[in-house]
Design an enzyme around this catalytic site. Structure first.
Site, short mmCIF file in Angstrom:
data_model
loop_
_atom_site.label_atom_id
_atom_site.label_comp_id
_atom_site.label_asym_id
_atom_site.label_seq_id
_atom_site.Cartn_x
_atom_site.Cartn_y
_atom_site.Cartn_z
N LYS A 106 0.19 3.90 -2.62
CA LYS A 106 -0.76 5.02 -2.51
C LYS A 106 -0.06 6.36 -2.30
CE LYS A 106 -4.53 2.10 -0.82
NZ LYS A 106 -3.94 0.88 -0.24
N LYS A 132 2.96 6.50 4.81
CA LYS A 132 2.14 5.38 4.37
C LYS A 132 2.78 4.04 4.73
CE LYS A 132 -1.55 3.93 2.74
NZ LYS A 132 -1.34 2.89 3.77
N SER A 163 -5.87 3.73 4.55
CA SER A 163 -5.31 2.97 3.44
C SER A 163 -6.39 2.30 2.61
CB SER A 163 -4.33 1.90 3.95
OG SER A 163 -3.56 1.38 2.88
N SER A 185 0.79 -1.24 0.00
CA SER A 185 0.00 0.00 0.00
C SER A 185 0.82 1.28 0.00
CB SER A 185 -0.96 0.02 1.20
OG SER A 185 -2.10 -0.76 0.92
#
Length: 387
Positions: free
Chosen positions: A65, A228, A122, A62
């Protein structure tokens, strides 16, 4: 073997030769021994403070992102979308697995709410919904992600989706992720989202949804306000973190840690190292005017060249700055129209021939092309331009 290495090292030190590689290797083993790859950079200068296999291509999960959010922030800056605009969720977006905010087909949320879901929770479904809004489809948005990666000079990154869900051919590297994070952090509003530990969506309804940041360092490490996390069975535990202390911001990236606890501990150790060993010296604020550029056939004859971001230099703690050389290089033959923020030069800060900082200079305002009558009067010497 250890005795031989020790003797060689002692000989080099006795001869007055520094061995930074040896100390770097030692530091490497101390900071992120259980990560597949890692990197630590200072955000303003991009200087690498620590690196371990930082160009190795690995699944980013993730952390993907970060690029998704970068394109969202850039679309906001361009006026292509607005924070209060409502975005409709497609059936495809609602079908995303993994981390999600459980969007239903046809459900609408504002860009701000979607961004909140992506940055804090997320949310895969929100990421796809935003990709479809900006790109028209996830596939088209992914093309934009790869184009942006190429424009940033990233050589070890390729995206196949906007979420980081496992798929063949989807990879990045610690170095590339740090560069993406550095670019994202130029949009100062992003930490308003990534720096929150908890928030809510659908308030005032029976479907109120509690968001808790997947990056626990936001709560547990002073100064951390992003960016993140990532996890899949293939990628293991990943994190791109940023923290600011005493005016210095750093970015730490870890790929492939065996657990959340190890991941957070290694990132914390990297941050500790940065803040204990280095200091930042601010030189210019964002928007500082350093020179001006002549604009050919413009409604104004000149435009000011200003810093695109705060300018600083980095040193080890206790080192004083001296003999700094500041070099401004401007573009020649700049033609109208010029858009505010267009690159028109560079500022280089060096010391004893070593470049310490290089910053883009941009136009401080938009200059339209001059009308034919204005150009005629200039040519005839009948018009005195007031800039």
């Amino acid at each position: 073997m250890k005795k031989i290495i020790g003797l060689v090292t002692c000989f080099m030190l006795a001869a007055g030769v520094l061995v930074p590689e040896a100390f770097a290797a030692e530091k490497k083993n101390e900071l992120a021994p259980e990560a597949k790859s890692a990197i630590l950079i200072e955000q303003a200068t991009g200087e690498v403070l620590y690196s371990k296999n930082s160009h190795e291509e690995l699944p980013p999960a993730s952390m993907t992102k970060i690029m998704t959010m970068l394109l969202i922030m850039e679309a906001l800056d361009k006026g292509e979308i607005k924070m209060d605009e409502k975005v409709r969720t497609s059936e495809y977006a609602a079908s995303m697995g993994g981390s999600q905010i459980f969007l239903e087909p046809g459900e609408e949320m504002t860009v701000e709410q979607m961004l909140k879901g992506i940055a804090i929770g997320s949310a895969n479904d929100a990421a796809v919904a935003m990709a479809e809004r900006i790109g028209g489809s996830e596939e088209a948005f992914v093309d934009k992600m790869n184009e942006r990666a190429k424009a940033l000079g990233l050589k070890n990154t390729h995206f196949e989706n906007v979420t980081g869900l496992p798929v063949k051919g989807h990879y990045s590297s610690a170095y590339d992720m740090a560069v993406m994070a550095k670019q994202l952090l130029k949009h100062h509003g992003i930490t308003h989202f990534t720096g929150k530990y908890e928030d809510y969506l659908r308030e005032g309804s029976d479907k109120k949804f509690w968001l808790v940041n997947t990056n626990k360092l936001v709560r547990n490490y002073p100064g951390v306000d992003g960016l993140k996390t990532g996890f899949t069975n293939e990628a293991k535990f990943c994190l791109t973190a940023t923290a600011k202390k005493n005016g210095m911001r750093v970015i730490a990236v870890v790929f492939g840690a065996p657990s959340t606890k190890v991941r957070n501990a290694q990132v914390s150790k990297m941050l500790d190292y940065a803040f204990s060993q280095y200091t930042s010296h601010p030189l210019y604020k964002k928007g500082a005017a350093l020179d001006q550029v002549k604009v050919s056939k413009g409604s104004m004859r000149h435009v000011r060249a200003v810093t695109s971001e705060p300018v600083s230099v980095l040193t080890k703690k206790g080192v004083k700055l001296s003999n700094l050389k500041k070099t401004v290089k401007l573009k020649k033959n700049v033609q109208a129209p010029v858009q505010k923020g267009d690159e028109i030069g560079t500022l280089t800060i060096s010391q004893d021939g070593k470049v310490l900082s290089k910053t883009t200079l941009v136009a401080d305002k938009t200059v339209k092309r001059a009308g034919w009558w204005q150009l005629f009067k200039r040519a005839a010497g009948m018009f005195v331009q007031k800039d």
